[in-house]
Design an enzyme around this catalytic site. Structure first.
Site, mmCIF file in Angstrom:
data_model
loop_
_atom_site.group_PDB
_atom_site.id
_atom_site.type_symbol
_atom_site.label_atom_id
_atom_site.label_comp_id
_atom_site.label_asym_id
_atom_site.label_seq_id
_atom_site.Cartn_x
_atom_site.Cartn_y
_atom_site.Cartn_z
ATOM 1 N N ASP A 95 0.861 -1.178 0.000
ATOM 2 C CA ASP A 95 0.000 0.000 0.000
ATOM 3 C C ASP A 95 0.904 1.237 0.000
ATOM 4 O O ASP A 95 1.935 1.258 0.668
ATOM 5 C CB ASP A 95 -0.896 -0.026 1.238
ATOM 6 C CG ASP A 95 -1.976 1.038 1.194
ATOM 7 O OD1 ASP A 95 -1.968 1.849 0.245
ATOM 8 O OD2 ASP A 95 -2.810 1.072 2.110
ATOM 9 N N ASP A 274 -8.544 -6.725 1.248
ATOM 10 C CA ASP A 274 -7.674 -6.739 2.422
ATOM 11 C C ASP A 274 -8.389 -6.001 3.540
ATOM 12 O O ASP A 274 -9.227 -5.132 3.279
ATOM 13 C CB ASP A 274 -6.331 -6.044 2.133
ATOM 14 C CG ASP A 274 -6.468 -4.530 2.189
ATOM 15 O OD1 ASP A 274 -6.021 -3.925 3.191
ATOM 16 O OD2 ASP A 274 -7.042 -3.926 1.252
#
Length: 379
Positions: A95, A274
């Site tokens: 990320d 996620d």
């Protein structure tokens, strides 16, 4: 070294749910997939061996913001990247840190160049630009890396959401440019996923999805949902984005969510998920099971010696009893956090694996509608 490839194998006849495979240089990922979150290079309270053998994880996450601050890119580069550093030889997604930076609302300043922020560790000041974030992710070495975006809060005023989206698009152009100027670091391909923004405005979401789709990236992400908006609104905007994104590329809905959120979003065409929920809630004594939700601290479990969940194929879930796990939580024993985290993650991976099987059988919708009320009930 090959770019990420997505093979769409089957679409459910009753919904938009899909089954596919994502091929990376570190292995194949079967979709739909849930990705355990390993923010600082570690999925909390869980070893890499447990992730592989018990949880059956196929890909995990790392986070640019946290790994940049600690241990830092020098350490990661000296180790040969995050795969070598943490001993995980399967795919990793990183990320960009955008969400973490923007959650530091009191300690950051946004402008065209990037974001100036203060470290939550020592208060030191740092500047994240799209270029720097690409460089950091090169150093971390994720197989899938995320564009640097601004994630507006919910609710957001229209004018703010529009300016934020346009800034995200300009930053995306800079991310692609920087990535094109720099080589893959460790002998394998890194794949950039752009992120759709636009808050909860249909015209902005549409414009952002069209802009992201036009980039012809190897995969695409939907950001800025599951940030406080009602669930039905999340589904509505995720579906709007999925309907615009190319069919032949994987779709990643960031930060989602509960087991039923995942199933409802699979139904509208999302492939990748996620969330910190299984590990965070597990550490607080909330267990997701195939029969419903358990607060293991409740006294009612003290003399329940049945296993945690015999409905999923996880040795930990089938070995330990509810009564023993409650005892560990009440006694503040570290093992409690590990057992609960392993179980919840194994449950999430079982859920998406079962969803995959049901899609292949064209039975997904009826299965989903039957199982969601079960998963939601408090035991």
């Amino acid at each position: 070294m090959a770019a990420l490839a997505f093979n769409l194998q089957h679409t459910d006849t009753q919904s938009k749910a899909r089954v596919g495979t994502i091929t990376t240089d570190h292995g194949i990922i079967n979709t739909p997939i849930f990705m355990p979150v390993g923010t600082v290079g570690s999925v909390k309270a869980v070893t890499q061996a447990q992730l592989k053998e018990e949880i059956q994880a196929q890909i995990i996450l790392g986070n640019t913001y946290h790994l940049y601050l600690r241990p830092g890119t020098e350490v990661l580069e000296a180790a040969g990247g995050l795969h070598k550093f943490n001993g995980w030889d399967r795919p990793i997604l990183t990320d960009s840190g955008g969400y973490q930076v923007f959650s530091l609302a009191a300690n950051r300043k946004i402008n065209e160049e990037g974001v100036l922020f203060q470290s939550h560790i020592d208060g030191s000041r740092h500047l994240f630009t799209p270029e720097k974030v690409m460089d950091i992710q090169r150093s971390i070495g994720g197989d899938i890396i995320m564009a640097f975006d601004e994630c507006p809060p919910y609710p957001s005023e229209y004018i703010y959401a529009k300016k934020s989206m346009e800034l995200t698009h300009r930053w995306l152009d800079r991310c692609f440019k920087r990535l094109g100027e720099t080589p893959d670091k460790y002998g394998y391909t890194q794949n950039l996923f752009p992120i759709i923004q636009g808050s909860t405005y249909k015209d902005l979401r549409t414009a952002s999805a069209e802009y992201v789709a036009s980039q012809q990236s190897t995969g695409n992400a939907i950001g800025g949902l599951s940030v406080g908006e009602p669930e039905q609104m999340m589904y509505e905007f995720a579906e709007l984005c999925c309907d615009i994104l190319p069919v032949e590329k994987p779709r990643y809905l960031m930060g989602v969510g509960t087991p039923w959120n995942i199933l409802e979003n699979i139904a509208i065409g999302v492939d990748m998920f996620d969330c910190v929920m299984p590990t965070r809630n597990g550490r607080n004594g909330m267990l997701f099971t195939s029969k419903g939700i358990i607060n293991i601290r409740n006294k009612k479990w003290a003399t329940d010696f049945s296993c945690i969940d015999d409905g999923i194929p996880c040795p930990t879930s089938q070995y330990y009893s509810k009564g023993y796990l409650r005892h560990l939580f009440v006694a503040n024993e570290i093992l409690a956090l590990q057992i609960a985290s392993i179980h919840n993650l194994a449950f999430y991976l079982w859920l998406v694996t079962e969803a995959r099987a049901q899609i292949l059988d064209n039975n997904f919708v009826s299965w989903k509608n039957d199982i969601i009320p079960v998963l939601k009930q408090r035991l």
